[in-house]
Design an enzyme around this catalytic site. Structure first.
Site, PDB file in Angstrom:
ATOM      1  N   HIS A  89       0.821  -1.213   0.000  1.00  0.00           N
ATOM      2  CA  HIS A  89       0.000   0.000   0.000  1.00  0.00           C
ATOM      3  C   HIS A  89       0.853   1.261   0.000  1.00  0.00           C
ATOM      4  O   HIS A  89       1.880   1.356   0.670  1.00  0.00           O
ATOM      5  CB  HIS A  89      -1.066  -0.007   1.104  1.00  0.00           C
ATOM      6  CG  HIS A  89      -0.600   0.220   2.515  1.00  0.00           C
ATOM      7  ND1 HIS A  89      -0.389   1.472   3.055  1.00  0.00           N
ATOM      8  CD2 HIS A  89      -0.365  -0.658   3.528  1.00  0.00           C
ATOM      9  CE1 HIS A  89      -0.048   1.351   4.337  1.00  0.00           C
ATOM     10  NE2 HIS A  89      -0.005   0.072   4.649  1.00  0.00           N
ATOM     11  N   GLU A 137      -5.231   1.854   1.864  1.00  0.00           N
ATOM     12  CA  GLU A 137      -5.260   0.648   2.724  1.00  0.00           C
ATOM     13  C   GLU A 137      -5.699   1.020   4.135  1.00  0.00           C
ATOM     14  O   GLU A 137      -6.436   0.282   4.787  1.00  0.00           O
ATOM     15  CB  GLU A 137      -3.867   0.001   2.774  1.00  0.00           C
ATOM     16  CG  GLU A 137      -3.824  -1.335   3.509  1.00  0.00           C
ATOM     17  CD  GLU A 137      -3.487  -1.241   5.004  1.00  0.00           C
ATOM     18  OE1 GLU A 137      -3.500  -2.271   5.667  1.00  0.00           O
ATOM     19  OE2 GLU A 137      -3.227  -0.125   5.497  1.00  0.00           O
TER      20      GLU A 137
HETATM   21  N1  PHE Z   1      -2.076  -3.328   7.804  1.00  0.00           N
HETATM   22  C1  PHE Z   1      -1.563  -2.691   9.006  1.00  0.00           C
HETATM   23  C2  PHE Z   1      -1.370  -1.225   8.724  1.00  0.00           C
HETATM   24  O1  PHE Z   1      -1.155  -0.823   7.608  1.00  0.00           O
HETATM   25  C3  PHE Z   1      -0.257  -3.230   9.433  1.00  0.00           C
HETATM   26  C4  PHE Z   1      -0.312  -4.678   9.717  1.00  0.00           C
HETATM   27  C5  PHE Z   1       0.065  -5.584   8.753  1.00  0.00           C
HETATM   28  C6  PHE Z   1      -0.730  -5.128  10.939  1.00  0.00           C
HETATM   29  C7  PHE Z   1       0.001  -6.940   9.004  1.00  0.00           C
HETATM   30  C8  PHE Z   1      -0.793  -6.480  11.221  1.00  0.00           C
HETATM   31  C9  PHE Z   1      -0.431  -7.385  10.241  1.00  0.00           C
HETATM   32  O2  PHE Z   1      -1.440  -0.437   9.629  1.00  0.00           O
HETATM   33 ZN    ZN Z   2      -0.905   1.307   8.882  1.00  0.00          ZN
HETATM   34 ZN    ZN Z   3       0.387  -0.765   6.487  1.00  0.00          ZN
END
Ligand code: PHE
Ligand code: ZN
Ligand code: ZN
Ligand code: ZN
Length: 300
Positions: A89, A137
């Protein structure tokens, strides 16, 4: 029109947001605070800034940036209907510049794309590689959700795998591999275990420890596994706290978050662990090459 916004109103910020912010107003750039405005940059030329509160006063459009191998390359690929989607992202939260989350992942896959090209490795591709820089994201996977929800069925069925890289340079890092085979409780769709093994075999071959982490849909692979597409990826930790056992494996500090600047203003250029980014970046490149170049393919 897509506009890239750099240094969003805050001196020293280096985030890059793909999107439009309505019609840019031209006002002086000096003395901006985050609340006061965003700097508009189109085609590398600053075109103006915004004087209203960028967080609350505007509807924004957000964009996924998708890059496929050129048609001339695709024509020579043996399995054109086995597309490997490599995603990260591009956005950050508004609270900070988002250098670890997710400058590391998006810069990482951009570098892999550049290396695929400059080394000529793309000439040996057995299946197409598609790079996806997801928008929004942080607003509950908007970009990747939109992509999977709107892709025509015949295109969706061409996707062989999704690799995801979200936070791969955490300062107090661990080497987490998404748990595709359910060993840590979150099995992915058939094939995800094989993807997990590409990463873990790689780390094993380098004498580097790694461990499974939740595969619960908290990043852009979520929409893919929800429709049964195998996925996998890497992560070096967010707000979770490092254990003494993990310190024995990876070094760092027990009792401290993997990323103590997670979703904060201090997620800046100083928040990167270069060793983490190097190791995870190499593992990511290895996995892209393995999925892209393997003659037999990953799945039985
Ligand atoms: N997707 C979350 C974020 O962008 C980060 C994350 C990734 C957390 C994978 C847990 C597992 O903030
Ligand atoms: Zn994040
Ligand atoms: Zn992230
Ligand atoms: Zn596993």
């Amino acid at each position: 029109d897509a506009v890239l916004v750099f240094n969003e109103g805050q001196p020293g910020r280096t985030d890059v947001v793909a999107g439009t912010l309505g019609t840019p107003k031209t006002v002086p750039v000096s003395g901006l605070s985050y609340e006061q405005g965003a700097e508009f940059v189109a085609a590398g030329t600053p075109t103006g800034t915004l004087t209203t509160d960028v967080e609350s006063d505007l509807e924004r459009s957000t964009y996924n940036v998708i890059a496929d191998v050129p048609k001339s390359v695709l024509k020579k690929i043996k399995n054109p209907d086995q597309v490997v989607v490599v995603g990260a992202h591009l956005d950050s939260v508004a609270e900070g510049p988002g250098i670890n989350d997710n400058g590391t992942g998006s810069a990482g896959i951009l570098e892999i794309a550049k290396q695929l090209s400059s080394t000529g490795v793309y000439k040996g591709l057995q299946r197409p590689v598609r790079f996806a820089f997801w928008g929004a994201e942080e607003l509950s996977l908007l970009g990747s959700e939109h992509y999977v929800a709107t892709l025509p069925e015949d295109e969706l069925s061409r996707i062989y795998a999704n690799l995801n890289f979200d936070m791969i340079g955490s300062p107090n890092y661990a080497r987490f591999v998404y748990d595709g085979d359910g060993s840590d409780g979150d099995p992915g769709p058939a094939g995800s275990g094989e993807i997990e093994k590409v990463f873990t075999d790689y780390f094993d071959s380098k004498g580097l420890a790694s461990e499974p982490t939740a595969f619960d849909g908290r990043s852009d692979y979520g929409p893919f596994i929800a429709v049964g597409i195998p996925a996998g990826g890497l992560f070096t930790g967010a707000e979770g706290v490092k254990t003494p056992e993990q310190v024995a494996l990876y070094g760092g500090t027990a009792g401290v978050a993997y990323d103590k600047c997670y979703h904060q203003a201090c997620d800046d250029m100083t928040n990167i662990n270069v060793n983490a980014l190097n190791e995870m970046g190499d593992a990511a490149a290895f996995a892209v090459a393995t999925l892209g170049l393997s003659k037999a393919g990953l799945y039985p």
